[in-house]
Motif scaffolding. Structure first.
Motif, short mmCIF file in Angstrom:
data_model
loop_
_atom_site.label_atom_id
_atom_site.label_comp_id
_atom_site.label_asym_id
_atom_site.label_seq_id
_atom_site.Cartn_x
_atom_site.Cartn_y
_atom_site.Cartn_z
N TRP A 419 34.02 38.25 50.76
CA TRP A 419 33.95 38.53 49.64
C TRP A 419 34.80 39.08 49.51
N ALA A 420 35.58 39.80 49.91
CA ALA A 420 36.81 40.92 49.66
C ALA A 420 38.44 39.65 49.39
N GLY A 421 38.02 38.62 50.89
CA GLY A 421 39.10 38.21 50.94
C GLY A 421 39.67 36.93 49.78
N CYS A 422 38.61 36.26 49.60
CA CYS A 422 38.34 34.75 48.57
C CYS A 422 37.72 34.66 47.49
N GLY A 423 38.02 35.53 46.95
CA GLY A 423 37.35 36.27 45.60
C GLY A 423 36.36 36.07 45.18
N ARG A 424 35.36 36.81 45.73
CA ARG A 424 33.72 36.48 45.66
C ARG A 424 32.98 37.81 45.86
N LEU A 425 33.90 38.55 44.93
CA LEU A 425 33.09 40.24 45.33
C LEU A 425 32.00 40.15 44.34
N THR A 426 31.98 39.41 43.50
CA THR A 426 30.20 39.62 42.81
C THR A 426 29.36 39.64 43.69
N PRO A 735 42.43 44.92 49.66
CA PRO A 735 42.81 43.96 49.71
C PRO A 735 41.52 42.95 48.57
N ALA A 736 41.40 42.32 48.42
CA ALA A 736 39.93 42.07 47.37
C ALA A 736 40.72 40.44 46.93
N GLY A 737 39.61 39.77 46.92
CA GLY A 737 40.19 38.71 46.95
C GLY A 737 39.61 37.82 45.10
#
Length: 737
Positions: A419-426, A735-737
């Motif tokens: 979720w956080a590292g590969c751009g899948r927060l939503t 960090p975020a995705g």
């Protein structure tokens, strides 16, 4: 007869054509003409008639060799969204966004994100296999077309969408000669010795006629031509017609014929092959051999037999083998999968197989979380990306069983790195909210605590501090109540992150330092722990303690290189790059930032990428390239829209952007700066990253001195003026995705 060569993908995301596309020349020409006059064209037809292959071939034609008008009409690409594995309407928009390569971390509705993304673009969106969500898909397509004048949609399904302006393109089976050519092509691919001769031509034509020329039926029949003569195949098929006649009352004859072809193939399978076929139907999309062996094996299907049985199903065209970034994988055509699912239900074994499937993917997520902190980090990202449909299915299985809700909390918490590292927060927020609606028994408290700190993490990255703080306080209190020191450390860590992005640096330093001590006391070492150390370095840099910040980040960098960890390393590189720039070493700063950009782009880490680009713009203007700096700054602006709160509303994080704007404006003037920024805003993320890694090309203006050292403490917020700027030892609180 028209045969199309296989083409390489040039832009967009079209899947490769893995086998020769045979015939259908008139249909291709007609479809391309309709797309020239309508913004929505839907290819309809019975399952197995070749809708997907036709629209894929048409999309490749438009992508690779379209007319100048078509190239202009689709100047932003041709994009493919595979919907056949999507059964829950909640995932429809996720799937379309993923297909478009769209990353968004905000709390905005995903439909709003899609419409804004497409509003000013000119592209072709191909939607394949929508029939199980026809109503929801129709609503989405209607809204996207209404709000995006440059969008055209090519859809393929068993029925029309019934949207205003839709042109329907009914697809019939191929004519006799094309059907024979397709059968011959597929049979010779399986058996190079096969050929159409004067002796077998009549029998082959008769076989095509009995199958009504339906491509899927022909491909299934081609698998049997390895072992049987055409006359034998026709004779057996005639028997199966008599045995399997029927189907739904009023169904089209071709539909009954297709079921007959699949049923005939099922009857020709051995009992173990039929059993594996049925059990493999529990997978969504692709799967690998290890998963098939675990989920499907049992006393009646020994694990050592699964590989050979998979090979037999491949030979009979009941499985498709695909090379992917995650390795060799298999999938079933949807019609074949549904037939197997019906048999699994009739055996009364569907529930048990779904639980086996869930258990496998819980184990896979657990191992991936461990492997995230290793040299396999890129492979883990690719694997979870490939397994996302199956992970969704496993999460749904957890939610369907009240006594297993804690497993859903465990699974969605374990996937924090994705979720956080590969751009899948939503999507991560979607699952976290759903699983945390339920409170399992106290014996499962640890699973809930993990999901809570992950929710606090994700919400903070989305710019939702209220939800973040609520989840983290609940996690902290629950950890104290149950005596869970690791969960307590994570809660304190994420509260420190909230303080960091809220410009409360003194509190951030205190909380992050406490969390780091607790991690060490608990013996915890992973990407989260190292990120805590980087974030502590940020707070020190903002408080005017650069030596401590650099020491912390050099240590993180050393550990990351020793362990093969890349994601956290990118943020340590960012801090080191800012320090190099502040010391006047622009060459070192650029080298560190280009590595940072490359890593963040590979992991789809949008926040890390946009912040690195903004600091790279400041490096670029310092090197004497103000126009290029304006382009980079302009490209960063729309990326922030996908993150949520721009620069977290922080004065500290805003300093590099303001300094670049001021210095570039002084050199080239506001008008030229605005023109460069407009050019940057039009760049795709791929073009931007390529440009950033290449570096500025024009001859530089007069070399500039390094940026003035900025004050470490100010009372004002971002945008209050030049005197209110703050240093950005690292512009990132999480960090975020």
């Amino acid at each position: 007869m028209r045969q199309r060569p296989l083409r390489n993908r040039t832009w967009g995301n079209l899947p490769s054509e893995l086998s020769e596309f045979v015939g259908r020349g008139d249909e291709l020409d007609g479809l391309e003409r309709l797309l020239g006059t309508s913004r929505l064209v839907t290819v309809t037809g019975v399952g197995g008639v070749g809708k997907s292959r036709l629209v894929l071939a048409a999309a490749h034609e438009l992508e690779a060799s379209g007319t100048p008008a078509e190239q202009e009409r689709y100047c932003d690409g041709v994009w493919w969204a595979e919907l056949s594995c999507v059964r829950d309407p909640a995932y429809l928009e996720f799937t379309v966004a993923e297909a478009l390569g769209l990353t968004d971390h905000t709390t905005r509705p995903l439909r709003t994100v899609l419409t804004e993304h497409l509003a000013e673009r000119r592209l072709l969106l191909v939607l394949d296999g929508f029939e199980q969500l026809v109503d929801e898909c129709a609503v989405l397509v209607r809204e996207l077309l209404r709000r995006s004048p440059g969008l055209r949609v090519l859809a393929a399904g068993r029925r029309p969408l019934e949207v205003d302006g839709e042109l329907v393109f009914p697809l019939a089976p191929p004519v006799a000669e094309e059907a024979l050519a397709l059968l011959a092509s597929r049979a010779s691919a399986l058996d190079p010795a096969f050929e159409v001769t004067d002796a077998n031509r009549a029998a082959l034509i008769g076989l095509c006629e009995r199958l009504d020329g339906i491509p899927l039926a022909l491909e299934l029949a081609a698998g049997r031509l390895r072992a049987l003569a055409p006359e034998q195949v026709s004779a057996r098929l005639a028997d199966r017609f008599a045995l399997l006649t029927g189907g739904a009352r009023g169904a089209l004859p071709r539909h009954r014929t297709l079921r007959t072809a699949i049923g005939w193939s099922h009857e020709l399978c051995t009992p173990p092959e039929r059993l594996l076929w049925a059990r493999l139907s529990v997978f969504a999309g692709q799967f690998d051999l290890d998963a098939a062996e675990y989920v499907c094996a049992g006393r009646d299907l020994p694990v050592e037999s699964v590989l050979d049985l998979v090979g037999e199903l491949l030979t009979q065209s009941l499985l498709v083998k695909e090379e992917t970034p995650a390795g060799v994988r298999y999938r079933m055509l949807e019609t074949v999968r549904l037939y197997g699912a019906g048999w699994l239900e009739s055996l009364g074994d569907a529930g048990r197989l779904r639980r086996r499937h869930r258990d496998w993917y819980m184990g896979l997520a657990t191992w991936c979380e461990l492997d995230w902190f290793s040299p396999r980090q890129r492979e883990v990202a690719a694997l979870v990306e490939a397994e996302l449909p199956n992970l969704r299915l496993a999460l749904e299985c957890c939610l369907d069983e009240p006594e297993e809700l804690h497993l859903g909390q465990y699974l969605t918490g374990t996937l924090w790195f994705y979720w956080a590292g590969c751009g899948r927060l939503t999507e991560g927020r979607h699952w976290l909210d759903r699983t945390l609606e339920h409170v399992p028994g106290p014996e499962y408290e640890n699973s809930r605590l993990k999901a809570l700190w992950v929710l606090g993490y994700v919400a903070a990255l989305q710019g939702d501090p209220v939800a973040s703080m609520s989840a983290l306080y609940e996690c902290r209190d629950g950890a104290a109540r149950t005596g869970n020191p690791v969960a307590a450390a994570y809660a304190v860590h994420r509260l420190g992150c909230l303080a960091l992005v809220s410009d409360d640096m003194t509190r951030a330093r205190e909380l992050l330092g406490t969390a780091l001590e607790r991690y060490r006391e608990a013996g915890e070492l992973n990407s989260n722990v190292l990120m805590c150390q980087v974030e502590l370095a940020m707070s020190l840099a903002f408080l005017g303690e650069p030596a401590g910040a650099l020491s912390l980040c050099e240590e993180v960098r050393e550990i990351c290189e020793e362990r093969g960890e890349l994601w956290t390393k990118a943020y340590a590189l960012y801090v080191l790059a800012y320090a190099a720039l502040d010391a006047g070493d622009t060459g070192r700063a650029r080298s560190l930032l280009t590595e940072c950009v490359e890593i963040n782009h590979a992991f789809r880490d949008l926040v890390g990428l946009v912040l690195a680009i903004e600091l790279l713009a400041l490096v670029t203007v310092t090197e004497g390239h103000p126009t290029e700096a304006a382009v980079l700054q302009g490209a960063a602006e729309p990326m922030w829209d996908g993150v949520g709160l721009r620069l977290f509303g922080s004065g500290y994080f805003n300093a590099p952007r303001l300094m670049c704007l001021e210095r570039a404006g002084e050199l080239i003037g506001t008008e030229h700066y605005a023109a460069g920024a407009r050019h940057g805003r039009a760049l795709s993320s791929e073009a931007l990253v390529e440009r950033a890694l290449r570096g500025p090309q024009p001859a530089p203006a007069a070399a500039l001195p390094r940026p003035r050292t900025m004050p470490t403490r100010t009372a004002g917020r971002a945008g209050a003026g030049a005197d209110n700027r703050k240093p950005a030892g690292s512009p990132k609180g999480e960090p975020a995705g």
